[in-house]
Design a protein around this motif. Structure first.
Motif, short mmCIF file in Angstrom:
data_model
loop_
_atom_site.label_atom_id
_atom_site.label_comp_id
_atom_site.label_asym_id
_atom_site.label_seq_id
_atom_site.Cartn_x
_atom_site.Cartn_y
_atom_site.Cartn_z
N SER A 141 27.71 9.70 15.03
CA SER A 141 27.33 8.95 14.07
C SER A 141 26.98 7.66 14.14
CB SER A 141 28.31 9.26 12.70
OG SER A 141 27.47 8.51 11.51
N PHE A 142 28.10 6.97 14.93
CA PHE A 142 28.05 5.47 15.28
C PHE A 142 26.93 5.41 16.35
CE2 PHE A 142 30.03 1.94 17.90
CZ PHE A 142 29.22 0.77 16.89
N PHE A 143 26.86 6.03 17.40
CA PHE A 143 25.96 5.88 18.41
C PHE A 143 24.60 6.06 17.95
CE2 PHE A 143 29.19 6.41 22.29
CZ PHE A 143 29.81 5.18 21.62
N LEU B 142 20.13 12.57 10.84
CA LEU B 142 20.71 13.82 10.43
C LEU B 142 21.44 14.82 11.49
CD1 LEU B 142 17.56 15.36 8.78
CD2 LEU B 142 19.50 14.33 7.63
N LEU B 143 21.53 14.51 12.71
CA LEU B 143 22.11 15.14 13.69
C LEU B 143 23.73 15.08 13.63
CD1 LEU B 143 20.12 14.60 17.00
CD2 LEU B 143 20.51 16.80 15.83
N PRO B 144 24.29 14.02 13.30
CA PRO B 144 25.74 14.03 13.21
C PRO B 144 26.26 14.79 11.98
CG PRO B 144 24.98 11.65 13.38
CD PRO B 144 23.72 12.64 13.09
N LEU B 145 25.44 15.21 11.00
CA LEU B 145 25.86 16.17 10.14
C LEU B 145 26.18 17.49 10.63
CD1 LEU B 145 23.49 15.04 7.10
CD2 LEU B 145 25.93 14.57 7.38
N GLN B 146 25.75 17.85 11.74
CA GLN B 146 25.93 19.18 12.40
C GLN B 146 27.64 19.26 13.07
OE1 GLN B 146 23.64 21.55 12.47
NE2 GLN B 146 22.50 20.11 11.06
N LEU B 147 28.00 17.91 12.83
CA LEU B 147 29.57 17.88 13.41
C LEU B 147 30.48 17.52 12.38
CD1 LEU B 147 28.62 15.77 16.56
CD2 LEU B 147 29.18 18.14 16.76
N HIS B 148 31.75 18.06 12.49
CA HIS B 148 32.57 17.93 11.37
C HIS B 148 33.90 17.46 11.86
CE1 HIS B 148 30.16 20.57 8.85
NE2 HIS B 148 30.19 21.11 9.90
N SER B 149 34.03 17.01 13.13
CA SER B 149 35.47 16.45 13.66
C SER B 149 35.26 14.84 13.66
CB SER B 149 35.57 16.94 14.95
OG SER B 149 34.53 16.09 15.84
N MET B 150 36.49 14.16 13.47
CA MET B 150 36.57 12.79 13.37
C MET B 150 36.13 12.07 14.61
SD MET B 150 37.69 11.89 10.47
CE MET B 150 37.59 10.07 10.74
N LEU C 187 23.16 2.74 15.89
CA LEU C 187 22.92 1.89 17.08
C LEU C 187 21.38 2.59 17.46
CD1 LEU C 187 26.14 1.39 19.16
CD2 LEU C 187 24.88 -0.17 17.44
N ALA C 188 21.52 3.79 17.89
CA ALA C 188 19.92 4.28 18.47
C ALA C 188 19.08 4.21 17.74
CB ALA C 188 20.35 5.80 18.95
N THR C 189 19.14 4.46 16.21
CA THR C 189 17.95 4.28 15.32
C THR C 189 17.59 2.68 14.99
OG1 THR C 189 19.64 4.07 13.30
CG2 THR C 189 18.55 6.00 13.77
#
Length: 376
Positions: free
Chosen positions: A84-86, A69-77, A90-92
């Protein structure tokens, strides 16, 4: 005011808006990663208490959900894509492996700083017991400064090429996108690895191995392209499916089923990351891209076993066919999703905003230095 001047003013206004938006995005990025590091500290200390297995997995699952869910807080490419990738991928996957004492985090007596770096960065430490292999990895995988300098120059030229996009044939632009994605990924992952190497003082396995030299799909996906993902998918998807299906299909056919399962999971994870980037309803072209490549790789493996080394394609033909297939299927299934969420426009606007932000910082520093000198 002329049309050209108004257009230039409009572009300047857009860049200024992006600049101030990016400043807020950077603050959110910092908060997201602080949350990630605190969560990983919890996982590290929980692993000291809980034995491997279901109990440790249950303790890690809330963190896995948070990382999705954390990457959904960010909007930039750029910041959103990296996060999202890291984290979401990968981390999950690394935490799921670590719950059963497997994967790159299951190093005996690993320190907290190394645990944090390996968990959230696309790196893998070379084990001391494999010192000779580590030296071979280092010599073979680590590239010279000149290699990265040339790629950085090529990347800058590609960015500049977009200024003339209106005068370039769309198919050529698609080819440029291929090189853009490869170079940006390699540079970003190399920077992350260099930071980890300097902080940890440890030898790391390489992330890319010149994928444009691939002689087959097996060579491209298994030995050259984004090797960190390959190393994560093997223990999380390929080996479990291979073990589970061996008793049903036999070892030989089970390997083919494991290959297909690996590509399907890879496609779904790419689809998820693309959703986080664009917040656009999936159309599943990216999943089909990986399903298609999984099927082609299965056919390649079967053919190789049938000929049993008696016949082999010349290297030039093998490279042309392999890279050609990746690019053609990318034009057909992969890039339309990128264009649908306007990834190219957003990425270029962000780069322009970052450039303006850096110029403002340099200008402020120069002003501060000059003021200090004049008062002195």
């Amino acid at each position: 005011m002329s049309l050209k001047h108004r257009q230039g003013q409009m572009e300047a206004d857009i860049i200024n808006v992006m600049k101030y938006w990016m400043e807020g995005e950077i603050n959110t990025f910092i908060k997201v990663w602080i949350s990630a590091y605190l969560s990983l500290c919890y996982c590290y200390f929980a692993s000291q208490i809980l034995p491997k297995g279901r109990n440790r997995l249950a303790a890690f699952l809330p963190v896995v959900g948070l990382f999705l869910l954390l990457p959904l807080q960010l909007h930039s490419m750029h910041l959103g894509g990296i996060t999202s990738f890291f984290l979401a991928w990968l981390a999950t996957f690394k935490l799921l492996l670590f719950a059963f004492d497997q994967g790159p985090l299951s190093i005996p007596s690993i320190s907290l700083p190394r645990f944090l770096a390996v968990a959230c960065l696309p790196i893998k430490l070379i084990q001391p017991k494999s010192q000779e292999n580590g030296k071979n990895h280092s010599e073979k995988g680590h590239k010279s400064f000149l290699n990265y300098a040339i790629k950085a120059i090529l990347f800058a030229l590609i960015i500049k090429t977009y200024d003339y996009e209106d005068h370039i044939h769309p198919r050529i632009i698609m080819v440029i996108y291929c090189f853009h994605i490869y170079l940006s990924l390699e540079i970003i992952l190399a920077i992350a690895a260099a930071m980890a190497r300097s902080l940890l003082g440890a030898e790391l396995e390489p992330q890319f191995n010149e994928p444009y030299l691939s002689t087959s799909l097996q060579d491209f996906w298994g030995r050259r392209w984004n090797l960190m993902v390959t190393r994560i998918l093997r223990p999380t998807v390929y080996l479990p499916v291979l073990d589970w299906s061996s008793s049903i299909l036999g070892r030989e056919w089970a390997a083919l089923a494991a290959v297909m399962a690996t590509f399907i999971i890879s496609g779904l994870m790419h689809e998820f990351i693309f959703y986080q980037l664009g917040r656009v309803k999936p159309t599943w072209e990216i999943t089909w891209f990986f399903v298609l490549h999984g099927a082609c790789l299965v056919v390649e493996i079967v053919v190789k076993k049938a000929v049993n080394g008696r016949w082999r394609l010349p290297r030039l033909i093998g490279t042309t066919l392999s890279i050609g297939l990746v690019m053609v299927t990318g034009f057909w299934l992969f890039f339309p999703q990128l264009l649908r969420c306007k990834a190219d426009e957003r990425a270029l606007a962000e780069l322009a905003a970052i450039g303006t932000f850096v110029k403002d910082v340099v200008r402020a520093l120069n002003f501060t230095v000059n003021s200090y000198i004049s008062f002195s």
